[in-house]
Design a protein around this motif. Structure first.
Motif, mmCIF file in Angstrom:
data_model
loop_
_atom_site.group_PDB
_atom_site.id
_atom_site.type_symbol
_atom_site.label_atom_id
_atom_site.label_comp_id
_atom_site.label_asym_id
_atom_site.label_seq_id
_atom_site.Cartn_x
_atom_site.Cartn_y
_atom_site.Cartn_z
ATOM 1 N N LEU A 63 0.835 -1.190 0.000
ATOM 2 C CA LEU A 63 0.000 0.000 0.000
ATOM 3 C C LEU A 63 0.872 1.242 0.000
ATOM 4 C CD1 LEU A 63 -2.739 -0.977 2.624
ATOM 5 C CD2 LEU A 63 -2.902 -1.088 0.134
ATOM 6 N N ARG A 64 0.400 2.265 -0.661
ATOM 7 C CA ARG A 64 1.051 3.563 -0.615
ATOM 8 C C ARG A 64 0.429 4.386 0.505
ATOM 9 N NH1 ARG A 64 0.872 5.516 -6.782
ATOM 10 N NH2 ARG A 64 -0.976 4.197 -6.839
ATOM 11 N N SER A 65 1.152 5.394 0.960
ATOM 12 C CA SER A 65 0.685 6.199 2.081
ATOM 13 C C SER A 65 -0.172 7.358 1.603
ATOM 14 C CB SER A 65 1.883 6.736 2.880
ATOM 15 O OG SER A 65 2.600 5.671 3.470
ATOM 16 N N PHE A 77 -3.439 3.237 0.772
ATOM 17 C CA PHE A 77 -4.377 3.122 -0.343
ATOM 18 C C PHE A 77 -3.728 2.300 -1.450
ATOM 19 C CE2 PHE A 77 -1.796 6.584 -1.837
ATOM 20 C CZ PHE A 77 -1.883 6.572 -3.217
ATOM 21 N N GLY A 78 -4.571 1.582 -2.154
ATOM 22 C CA GLY A 78 -4.091 0.733 -3.241
ATOM 23 C C GLY A 78 -5.257 0.233 -4.057
ATOM 24 N N ALA A 79 -4.952 -0.478 -5.115
ATOM 25 C CA ALA A 79 -6.001 -1.010 -5.981
ATOM 26 C C ALA A 79 -6.854 -1.999 -5.208
ATOM 27 C CB ALA A 79 -5.385 -1.685 -7.205
ATOM 28 N N ALA A 80 -8.141 -1.952 -5.445
ATOM 29 C CA ALA A 80 -9.057 -2.865 -4.771
ATOM 30 C C ALA A 80 -8.764 -4.300 -5.199
ATOM 31 C CB ALA A 80 -10.498 -2.503 -5.083
ATOM 32 N N PRO A 81 -8.733 -5.241 -4.279
ATOM 33 C CA PRO A 81 -8.454 -6.640 -4.655
ATOM 34 C C PRO A 81 -9.568 -7.208 -5.509
ATOM 35 C CG PRO A 81 -9.176 -6.503 -2.367
ATOM 36 C CD PRO A 81 -8.990 -5.091 -2.836
ATOM 37 N N THR A 82 -9.177 -7.979 -6.487
ATOM 38 C CA THR A 82 -10.148 -8.619 -7.374
ATOM 39 C C THR A 82 -9.924 -10.125 -7.370
ATOM 40 O OG1 THR A 82 -8.676 -8.318 -9.287
ATOM 41 C CG2 THR A 82 -10.302 -6.585 -8.869
ATOM 42 N N THR A 83 -10.983 -10.857 -7.497
ATOM 43 C CA THR A 83 -10.919 -12.317 -7.572
ATOM 44 C C THR A 83 -11.640 -12.781 -8.828
ATOM 45 O OG1 THR A 83 -12.940 -12.523 -6.238
ATOM 46 C CG2 THR A 83 -10.819 -12.571 -5.065
ATOM 47 N N THR A 84 -11.198 -13.870 -9.384
ATOM 48 C CA THR A 84 -11.836 -14.426 -10.562
ATOM 49 C C THR A 84 -11.886 -15.939 -10.446
ATOM 50 O OG1 THR A 84 -11.737 -14.617 -12.988
ATOM 51 C CG2 THR A 84 -9.647 -14.464 -11.814
ATOM 52 N N VAL A 121 -9.091 2.936 0.133
ATOM 53 C CA VAL A 121 -8.367 3.482 1.272
ATOM 54 C C VAL A 121 -8.495 2.492 2.426
ATOM 55 C CG1 VAL A 121 -8.115 5.458 2.815
ATOM 56 C CG2 VAL A 121 -8.906 5.799 0.465
ATOM 57 N N ARG A 122 -7.378 2.121 3.060
ATOM 58 C CA ARG A 122 -7.370 1.050 4.054
ATOM 59 C C ARG A 122 -6.749 1.523 5.366
ATOM 60 N NH1 ARG A 122 -7.666 -4.286 2.013
ATOM 61 N NH2 ARG A 122 -8.146 -4.351 -0.209
ATOM 62 N N HIS A 123 -7.244 0.975 6.450
ATOM 63 C CA HIS A 123 -6.696 1.296 7.766
ATOM 64 C C HIS A 123 -5.454 0.452 8.031
ATOM 65 C CE1 HIS A 123 -9.445 -2.125 8.443
ATOM 66 N NE2 HIS A 123 -8.575 -2.484 9.372
ATOM 67 N N LEU A 144 -13.974 2.381 1.744
ATOM 68 C CA LEU A 144 -13.779 3.795 1.431
ATOM 69 C C LEU A 144 -12.973 3.841 0.135
ATOM 70 C CD1 LEU A 144 -14.426 6.593 2.627
ATOM 71 C CD2 LEU A 144 -12.144 6.581 3.647
ATOM 72 N N VAL A 145 -13.600 4.339 -0.916
ATOM 73 C CA VAL A 145 -13.012 4.297 -2.254
ATOM 74 C C VAL A 145 -12.677 5.712 -2.703
ATOM 75 C CG1 VAL A 145 -13.307 3.534 -4.635
ATOM 76 C CG2 VAL A 145 -14.376 2.251 -2.768
ATOM 77 N N LEU A 146 -11.459 5.901 -3.174
ATOM 78 C CA LEU A 146 -11.022 7.177 -3.709
ATOM 79 C C LEU A 146 -11.090 7.114 -5.233
ATOM 80 C CD1 LEU A 146 -9.697 9.991 -3.389
ATOM 81 C CD2 LEU A 146 -7.470 8.820 -3.402
ATOM 82 N N HIS A 147 -12.022 7.866 -5.803
ATOM 83 C CA HIS A 147 -12.170 7.940 -7.255
ATOM 84 C C HIS A 147 -11.412 9.158 -7.770
ATOM 85 C CE1 HIS A 147 -15.361 4.867 -7.346
ATOM 86 N NE2 HIS A 147 -15.820 5.440 -6.256
#
Length: 239
Positions: free
Chosen positions: A3-5, A20-27, A159-161, A220-223
């Motif tokens: 994660l970046r600060s 904050f970082g890209a939201a995890p995706t699963t497939t 955004v992550r705690h 919490l999503v940063l667009h």
């Protein structure tokens, strides 16, 4: 996931450094070859010629086609089809020669697509993790439907705690935005309306926070956007 600060302040001007970082995706879909093995990506050299230069030398595309037929030219069998491993981006001049000194420019366009102005692209430093100037809430809420019609969102980060205290901090933000069913305009500067630059020399963006809550879980999503949709105005309407 690394994660970046992000130094983020809430509506009470209390800030905390979170990640904050890209939201995890699963497939559930896995691509395989006919024999069941996993595919391996490969890059190959397609051509060593530039079409724009060939057309310029010939005069037009039709003349280039006739020149290729008349000369019966063949591909460079020593180069075309070679596998590529370590590649680097380079800039070339109009004549195809490598440009060693490049001045990057930012091109500003009007809503109709025409060019408005050009200016040197400045390498602005990253400002999302500055200790003395956090990313702040501007106080301007945009209903989600209005924001989708007004802006083109090109990036989204979760955004992550990173501790129990920042969990409470971010959860309260997400709950507030979830109940408002709106996006909060966030940015740099004392009023939270300045651009956000994620990396040094990167593109400046406008930021919008979206909150979602489900019990004790939150998102919490940063667009981010750098393009605003505007209606075209005809000359008759302008007059």
């Amino acid at each position: 996931m690394s994660l970046r600060s992000l130094n983020l302040a809430n509506d009470h001007q209390r800030d905390a450094v979170v990640g904050f970082g890209a939201a995890p995706t699963t497939t559930t879909v896995t691509m395989v070859l006919p024999d069941g093995t996993a595919p391996v990506r490969r890059k190959y050299l397609k051509t060593t010629a530039r079409l724009d230069r060939l057309v310029a030398d010939a005069g037009d595309l039709l003349a280039l086609g006739h020149a290729i037929v008349d000369s019966d030219v063949d591909v460079d069998i020593e180069q075309v089809g070679r596998p590529l491993t370590n590649t680097h981006r380079i800039y070339v001049a109009d004549d195809g020669a490598i440009a060693y000194r490049v001045t990057l420019q930012q091109v500003i366009h009007l809503p109709d697509g025409s060019e408005k102005e050009r200016r040197d692209a400045t390498k602005a430093p990253s400002n999302v993790a500055a200790e003395d100037s956090p990313i702040r809430w501007s106080g301007r809420l945009f209903p989600k439907a209005d924001a989708l019609r007004k802006f083109v969102f090109t990036k989204a980060y979760q955004v992550r705690h990173n501790s129990g205290l920042t969990y409470d901090f971010l959860y309260a933000m997400a709950k507030q935005l979830h109940e408002a069913d709106a996006l909060m305009f966030v940015g740099s500067g004392p009023k939270g309306v300045g651009p956000m630059v994620l990396t040094t020399g990167g593109e400046p963006y406008r930021g919008f926070l979206e909150g979602r809550v489900d019990g004790e879980r939150y998102a919490l999503v940063l667009h981010l956007t750098n393009l605003e949709l505007k209606a075209l105005v005809s000359e008759e309407d302008a007059s």
